[in-house]
Structure formats: structure tokens, C-alpha cells
Design a protein around this motif. Structure first.
Motif, PDB file in Angstrom:
ATOM      1  N   ILE A 291     -14.773 -51.030 -51.287  1.00 47.43           N
ATOM      2  CA  ILE A 291     -14.131 -50.070 -50.391  1.00 47.43           C
ATOM      3  C   ILE A 291     -14.747 -48.690 -50.563  1.00 47.43           C
ATOM      4  O   ILE A 291     -15.012 -47.973 -49.589  1.00 47.43           O
ATOM      5  CB  ILE A 291     -12.614 -50.040 -50.653  1.00 47.43           C
ATOM      6  N   GLN A 292     -15.013 -48.289 -51.804  1.00 42.29           N
ATOM      7  CA  GLN A 292     -15.617 -46.982 -52.044  1.00 42.29           C
ATOM      8  C   GLN A 292     -17.031 -46.903 -51.474  1.00 42.29           C
ATOM      9  O   GLN A 292     -17.439 -45.861 -50.934  1.00 42.29           O
ATOM     10  CB  GLN A 292     -15.636 -46.689 -53.537  1.00 42.29           C
ATOM     11  N   ALA A 293     -17.790 -47.994 -51.602  1.00 46.13           N
ATOM     12  CA  ALA A 293     -19.144 -47.998 -51.038  1.00 46.13           C
ATOM     13  C   ALA A 293     -19.105 -47.854 -49.522  1.00 46.13           C
ATOM     14  O   ALA A 293     -19.875 -47.078 -48.931  1.00 46.13           O
ATOM     15  CB  ALA A 293     -19.870 -49.284 -51.441  1.00 46.13           C
ATOM     16  N   VAL A 294     -18.206 -48.586 -48.879  1.00 45.82           N
ATOM     17  CA  VAL A 294     -18.076 -48.475 -47.421  1.00 45.82           C
ATOM     18  C   VAL A 294     -17.603 -47.073 -47.041  1.00 45.82           C
ATOM     19  O   VAL A 294     -18.055 -46.498 -46.039  1.00 45.82           O
ATOM     20  CB  VAL A 294     -17.119 -49.558 -46.889  1.00 45.82           C
ATOM     21  N   LEU A 295     -16.690 -46.507 -47.833  1.00 46.33           N
ATOM     22  CA  LEU A 295     -16.191 -45.154 -47.542  1.00 46.33           C
ATOM     23  C   LEU A 295     -17.316 -44.126 -47.594  1.00 46.33           C
ATOM     24  O   LEU A 295     -17.416 -43.249 -46.729  1.00 46.33           O
ATOM     25  CB  LEU A 295     -15.090 -44.788 -48.537  1.00 46.33           C
ATOM     26  N   ILE A 296     -18.182 -44.223 -48.615  1.00 44.38           N
ATOM     27  CA  ILE A 296     -19.302 -43.279 -48.708  1.00 44.38           C
ATOM     28  C   ILE A 296     -20.208 -43.394 -47.491  1.00 44.38           C
ATOM     29  O   ILE A 296     -20.641 -42.388 -46.907  1.00 44.38           O
ATOM     30  CB  ILE A 296     -20.090 -43.531 -50.008  1.00 44.38           C
ATOM     31  N   VAL A 297     -20.494 -44.623 -47.074  1.00 46.55           N
ATOM     32  CA  VAL A 297     -21.367 -44.824 -45.913  1.00 46.55           C
ATOM     33  C   VAL A 297     -20.723 -44.273 -44.645  1.00 46.55           C
ATOM     34  O   VAL A 297     -21.370 -43.572 -43.852  1.00 46.55           O
ATOM     35  CB  VAL A 297     -21.701 -46.322 -45.762  1.00 46.55           C
ATOM     36  N   VAL A 298     -19.448 -44.563 -44.434  1.00 50.66           N
ATOM     37  CA  VAL A 298     -18.775 -44.116 -43.209  1.00 50.66           C
ATOM     38  C   VAL A 298     -18.649 -42.598 -43.195  1.00 50.66           C
ATOM     39  O   VAL A 298     -18.868 -41.948 -42.158  1.00 50.66           O
ATOM     40  CB  VAL A 298     -17.399 -44.795 -43.080  1.00 50.66           C
ATOM     41  N   GLN A 299     -18.301 -41.991 -44.330  1.00 52.24           N
ATOM     42  CA  GLN A 299     -18.203 -40.532 -44.386  1.00 52.24           C
ATOM     43  C   GLN A 299     -19.557 -39.882 -44.139  1.00 52.24           C
ATOM     44  O   GLN A 299     -19.654 -38.892 -43.405  1.00 52.24           O
ATOM     45  CB  GLN A 299     -17.652 -40.100 -45.747  1.00 52.24           C
ATOM     46  N   SER A 300     -20.604 -40.417 -44.738  1.00 56.40           N
ATOM     47  CA  SER A 300     -21.941 -39.854 -44.522  1.00 56.40           C
ATOM     48  C   SER A 300     -22.399 -40.047 -43.076  1.00 56.40           C
ATOM     49  O   SER A 300     -23.011 -39.154 -42.486  1.00 56.40           O
ATOM     50  CB  SER A 300     -22.946 -40.516 -45.476  1.00 56.40           C
ATOM     51  N   THR A 301     -22.085 -41.209 -42.491  1.00 55.43           N
ATOM     52  CA  THR A 301     -22.419 -41.434 -41.082  1.00 55.43           C
ATOM     53  C   THR A 301     -21.679 -40.458 -40.184  1.00 55.43           C
ATOM     54  O   THR A 301     -22.255 -39.899 -39.235  1.00 55.43           O
ATOM     55  CB  THR A 301     -22.070 -42.879 -40.695  1.00 55.43           C
ATOM     56  N   ALA A 302     -20.399 -40.248 -40.467  1.00 59.48           N
ATOM     57  CA  ALA A 302     -19.616 -39.310 -39.660  1.00 59.48           C
ATOM     58  C   ALA A 302     -20.163 -37.892 -39.769  1.00 59.48           C
ATOM     59  O   ALA A 302     -20.252 -37.167 -38.762  1.00 59.48           O
ATOM     60  CB  ALA A 302     -18.151 -39.347 -40.094  1.00 59.48           C
ATOM     61  N   SER A 303     -20.547 -37.473 -40.972  1.00 61.82           N
ATOM     62  CA  SER A 303     -21.110 -36.121 -41.121  1.00 61.82           C
ATOM     63  C   SER A 303     -22.422 -35.985 -40.363  1.00 61.82           C
ATOM     64  O   SER A 303     -22.695 -34.938 -39.742  1.00 61.82           O
ATOM     65  CB  SER A 303     -21.313 -35.802 -42.603  1.00 61.82           C
ATOM     66  N   ALA A 304     -23.264 -37.044 -40.367  1.00 60.86           N
ATOM     67  CA  ALA A 304     -24.517 -36.990 -39.610  1.00 60.86           C
ATOM     68  C   ALA A 304     -24.254 -36.923 -38.107  1.00 60.86           C
ATOM     69  O   ALA A 304     -24.899 -36.147 -37.382  1.00 60.86           O
ATOM     70  CB  ALA A 304     -25.381 -38.204 -39.937  1.00 60.86           C
ATOM     71  N   LEU A 305     -23.311 -37.712 -37.608  1.00 60.28           N
ATOM     72  CA  LEU A 305     -22.991 -37.687 -36.178  1.00 60.28           C
ATOM     73  C   LEU A 305     -22.371 -36.355 -35.778  1.00 60.28           C
ATOM     74  O   LEU A 305     -22.647 -35.829 -34.686  1.00 60.28           O
ATOM     75  CB  LEU A 305     -22.042 -38.836 -35.840  1.00 60.28           C
ATOM     76  N   LEU A 306     -21.525 -35.793 -36.634  1.00 61.93           N
ATOM     77  CA  LEU A 306     -20.945 -34.482 -36.334  1.00 61.93           C
ATOM     78  C   LEU A 306     -22.033 -33.407 -36.312  1.00 61.93           C
ATOM     79  O   LEU A 306     -21.995 -32.489 -35.475  1.00 61.93           O
ATOM     80  CB  LEU A 306     -19.881 -34.143 -37.378  1.00 61.93           C
ATOM     81  N   TYR A 307     -22.985 -33.507 -37.226  1.00 63.85           N
ATOM     82  CA  TYR A 307     -24.101 -32.556 -37.218  1.00 63.85           C
ATOM     83  C   TYR A 307     -24.893 -32.652 -35.911  1.00 63.85           C
ATOM     84  O   TYR A 307     -25.212 -31.633 -35.283  1.00 63.85           O
ATOM     85  CB  TYR A 307     -24.995 -32.826 -38.421  1.00 63.85           C
ATOM     86  N   ILE A 308     -25.217 -33.882 -35.499  1.00 58.93           N
ATOM     87  CA  ILE A 308     -25.966 -34.063 -34.252  1.00 58.93           C
ATOM     88  C   ILE A 308     -25.164 -33.559 -33.063  1.00 58.93           C
ATOM     89  O   ILE A 308     -25.701 -32.889 -32.169  1.00 58.93           O
ATOM     90  CB  ILE A 308     -26.333 -35.551 -34.088  1.00 58.93           C
ATOM     91  N   ASP A 309     -23.872 -33.855 -33.022  1.00 55.17           N
ATOM     92  CA  ASP A 309     -23.034 -33.415 -31.902  1.00 55.17           C
ATOM     93  C   ASP A 309     -22.951 -31.900 -31.841  1.00 55.17           C
ATOM     94  O   ASP A 309     -23.058 -31.310 -30.758  1.00 55.17           O
ATOM     95  CB  ASP A 309     -21.639 -34.023 -32.052  1.00 55.17           C
ATOM     96  N   CYS A 310     -22.752 -31.243 -32.989  1.00 50.59           N
ATOM     97  CA  CYS A 310     -22.657 -29.781 -32.996  1.00 50.59           C
ATOM     98  C   CYS A 310     -23.964 -29.139 -32.549  1.00 50.59           C
ATOM     99  O   CYS A 310     -23.962 -28.139 -31.816  1.00 50.59           O
ATOM    100  CB  CYS A 310     -22.263 -29.291 -34.389  1.00 50.59           C
TER     101      CYS A 310
END
Length: 453
Positions: A291-310
Motif C-alpha cells: 500500500i505504501q509503495a502504491v501511495l508513493i507512486v500515486v502521490q508522485s504521479t499526481a504531483s507531476a500531473l499537477l505540475y503539467i496542468d499548472c
């Protein structure tokens, strides 16, 4: 002779559409990105999490056993016993802290790999782990330095506040309790605010090669105007994984308690019950690691997508990405990194519901939407009647009561049927069976019968 352009296939779609993203798109693609490159995203993160956890657990446990085992040779209640106890405790805590920082550094590397993978997946590129590491390697120390400075600042701030409260406690215990409550309550919104404002700093370091202070400034600038969307995505993701962790841990806890009761109903612990409890605990810990491994991946993916969107909304990054994709698919080589082009550019975008959409007036100089009236002085959409008093589009019928779009120029008369030849002595033949013909130099026409009579 004219040459037709060669047919080129449509560009490959990435994991996101190349235009500003909605809240639901960012949240959904943060989870869906795991399918893009699971060997790199999930496999790498899971291996790193497992290895770091085992190393920390074994190292801290070994140091603790070696340090506290000395107490068996020293009588209790002596000064030497107290000194060895304090030293063993401090050594174990320091070892755990140092190894925890090392595990956090590995987590930061995982985050960097995920951000790079998502950035390339946005333009339909799939890189190997070695290629991603080659791109991360030039800025990995800068990324680790940012995390180290941020962690040190937080530790120093918490230490100063703790020491201040302890000092106040000795002078006025009720005041210390009140201050503790106020600080804890105020730390929650402050932590959310600062973590949201600084969320995009690692992405700026990874993708733009920004400096430490430059990354902080970039994150602060990019989040401006998108604060609540960024905060909402992060809060929702953490709530989802918090609920999942509870759903996974509670059954294992109940199963372990029930199993120990069945094996040892009288409460007497034996080897079998201990093995059963330890086995259930290990299974629960393994599920937690996943669960922690998936959480790190999802959080990092979300931060990358938010960066691209901004950056799309503020700097028009989507235009750079589209241009890069078109040139790459057309066969161009040695293209510059689109994420490092036009950094800091400010673009003003049209509001939602752009002009020209259905029910909206078109922008000046732009064609209207199908079925919508054109702007004044502008040509109508193809296949639509023009507004009254406006010229029709080429090849289109004019509005009722209006002249055609392209009337013949003055001085030019269209071809007409020939006028009948008049004669003073004989009326013109009007029937289909006769014609009139006058020879050159003749004074009067001769009448000839039609050969078809």
C-alpha cells in the motif's frame, strides 16, 4: 502540376490530453498511470520500499540487541547501569534516525523516477529504468539536498517549539497546556498550506533543473490560482489510501487476535501461538508495504500531473508539448526538452466556454460555431446563411433579398441570346422551319427553306 502532401499518421496519444486538465482527470489519471509502465512505476517502488524497510528494521534491531545486551552483565541500580542504558537508548535512536533519512532518500529517488516517467508518458514515450535514471542523475543531489533542508527546517522548528513549551511548563503548567493545544490546532492548516505551496518544487528540480531557491519560487508561482485544486487532489488521495490501509489492517488484527485465542485459549503463550501471531503480523506488514509503495507512486504521479496542468494554464506548456509531438512524429531528431523550453512564460487563456462555442458569439476574425450567427463583418460558417446585410461565403447562396456574393464587374455584360434581324420589306421568319440569310453585298435577304421541313 501539383504535388499532394504525404499522409502522416495521427500522433500517439499520451496518458493525458494535451490541454489544461480538470480535477477529475488529474485524480483519475494518477491511479491509471500505474498501467502505463508497471515494471518501472510499481515494481521499482515496491522493491525500494521493501529493501529499505528490511535494512532499517534489521540494522536498528541489531544495534538495539547489541547495545542493550550489555545490561545483562551490569548490576541494576548502579550508576554504570544507568549510563549504559542511556547510551544504548541514544545509540538506537540515532541509528534509527540516520537509517530513516537514508530510506527517505531512496523514497525521493523513487519520486524522481515516477515524475520523469509521467512527464514522458504525457507525450506517449515509454523509457526504461536506466534511461530514466540517466535523466535523474544530474539533479539527484539537488533533489536530495532540497528534501534534507526541508526536513532539517521542520525538525529545528519542532525542536524550538518543544523546548519553549517545556520551559514554560516549569514556570506555568496551565499556560504550557493551552499553548500546546493552540499550536497543535494551528499546525494542521499551516502544514496543509505549506505542503500545498511547496508540492511542485521537486518536479521543478527534476524537469526544469531548477536551483533550490528557484524551485521554491517556481512552486509558489505555479500553485497561485490553483491552490484549492492542488490541495483537493492531495487530500483525496491520502484519504483514499488511509481508508484502504484501515480496511486491510483491521481484518489482519482481528484474525491474529482470534488465532492466538484459538491456539492458546487459557492465555499461556507457547511457541505455536507466537509463530502464528508473528506470521500474521508479517503478512499484515507486507500488505502495508504494498500500500505504501502504491501511495508513493500515486502521490508522485499526481504531483507531476499537477505540475503539467499548472504550467499549461500559466505558461502554455500544452502548445510546447503539441509542437514537440508533431515534430517527433514527423521524424525530427535532436529535439529540445519541451519541459525546459519557455520556462516562466506568462500566457493569458480564454475563460471556460470559449468564444465561438455553441451559444457564444465568435471572436473577431474567427469562424463561428456551426449553426451560430457570425460576428458582424465576418463571413458565416460554411453551409450557413449569412446575416442580413452581410456578404455570403464563397459558393454559398446570399441572404434573402441580398445581391450575390460575387456579382460580375461593371462594364461586362453576360452573354445574351442574339436579337432577331429586322427588315423593312419582309417580316422575320419566326417558325422553326425557316431561317433568314443575307449574302454579303446583297440588298435584300433571300428566303430559303429549312432542310428539316
Amino acid at each position: 502540376m501539383s504535388a499532394y502532401p504525404a499522409w502522416t499518421p495521427a500522433s500517439r496519444p499520451g496518458i493525458i490530453p494535451l490541454h489544461p486538465l480538470t480535477f477529475g482527470t488529474i485524480l483519475g489519471r494518477s491511479f491509471a498511470a500505474l498501467r502505463q509502465n508497471p515494471r518501472v512505476l510499481l515494481g521499482f517502488a515496491l522493491v525500494v520500499q521493501t529493501v529499505s524497510y528490511l535494512v532499517v528494521l534489521l540494522a536498528v534491531g541489531g544495534v538495539a540487541i547489541a547495545a542493550f545486551s550489555r545490561l545483562d552483565t551490569i548490576p541494576q541500580g548502579t550508576d554504570e547501569f544507568d549510563a549504559v542504558l542511556a547510551g544504548s537508548t541514544a545509540l538506537t535512536i540515532i541509528t534509527g534516525f540516520v537509517l530513516g533519512l537514508a530510506a527517505a532518500a531512496l523514497g525521493v529517488i523513487v519520486q524522481g523516477i515516477v515524475v520523469l516517467e509521467v512527464a514522458h508518458a504525457a507525450v506517449a514515450e515509454k523509457l526504461s529504468l536506466g534511461a530514466l535514471w540517466a535523466k535523474l542523475k544530474p539533479v539527484v543531489w539537488r533533489l536530495l539536498g532540497y528534501v534534507f533542508l526541508l526536513t532539517t527546517a521542520v525538525i529545528l522548528l519542532v525542536g524550538v517549539i518543544t523546548l519553549s513549551i517545556v520551559g514554560i511548563w516549569f514556570a506555568a503548567p496551565p499556560l504550557a497546556v493551552g499553548l500546546t493545544v493552540l499550536i497543535v490546532v494551528g499546525a494542521i492548516p499551516l502544514t496543509l498550506w505549506l505542503s500545498t505551496k511547496l508540492l511542485l518544487a521537486p518536479a521543478a528540480i527534476i524537469l526544469e533543473h531548477a536551483t533550490l531557491l528557484g524551485a521554491v519560487g517556481r512552486a509558489w508561482t505555479l500553485v497561485r490560482g490553483r491552490f484549492w485544486a492542488v490541495l483537493g487532489v492531495i487530500v483525496v488521495i491520502n484519504l483514499i489510501f488511509g481508508v484502504v490501509a484501515q480496511v486491510v489492517s483491521i481484518p489482519f488484527s482481528l484474525f491474529g487476535a482470534g488465532l492466538s485465542t484459538i491456539i492458546a485459549p487459557t492465555g499461556d503463550a507457547d511457541v505455536g501461538s507466537l509463530i502464528a501471531v508473528v506470521g500474521v503480523s508479517l503478512i499484515a506488514q507486507a500488505a502495508t508495504l504494498v500500500i505504501q509503495a502504491v501511495l508513493i507512486v500515486v502521490q508522485s504521479t499526481a504531483s507531476a500531473l499537477l505540475y503539467i496542468d499548472c504550467r499549461m494554464r500559466r505558461e502554455g506548456l500544452d502548445l510546447d508539448l503539441l509542437s514537440y509531438v508533431e515534430k517527433r512524429d514527423a521524424g525530427a531528431a535532436a529535439l529540445p526538452d519541451p519541459y525546459r523550453e519557455n520556462v516562466g512564460r506568462v500566457m493569458v487563456r480564454a475563460p471556460l466556454g470559449p468564444q465561438g462555442a455553441y451559444g457564444q458569439p465568435p471572436a473577431y476574425g474567427q469562424p463561428p460555431a456551426y449553426g451560430q450567427p457570425p460576428a458582424y463583418g465576418q463571413p458565416p460558417a460554411y453551409g450557413q446563411p449569412p446575416a442580413y446585410g452581410q456578404p455570403a461565403a464563397y459558393g454559398q447562396p446570399p441572404a434573402y433579398g441580398q445581391p450575390p456574393a460575387y456579382a460580375p464587374p461593371s462594364g461586362y455584360a453576360p452573354p445574351q441570346s442574339p436579337a432577331p434581324v429586322s427588315d423593312d420589306t419582309e417580316s422575320a421568319a419566326t417558325g422553326p422551319d425557316a431561317t433568314r440569310w443575307t449574302a454579303p453585298g446583297a440588298s435584300a435577304p433571300e428566303r430559303r427553306e429549312s432542310p428539316w421541313s
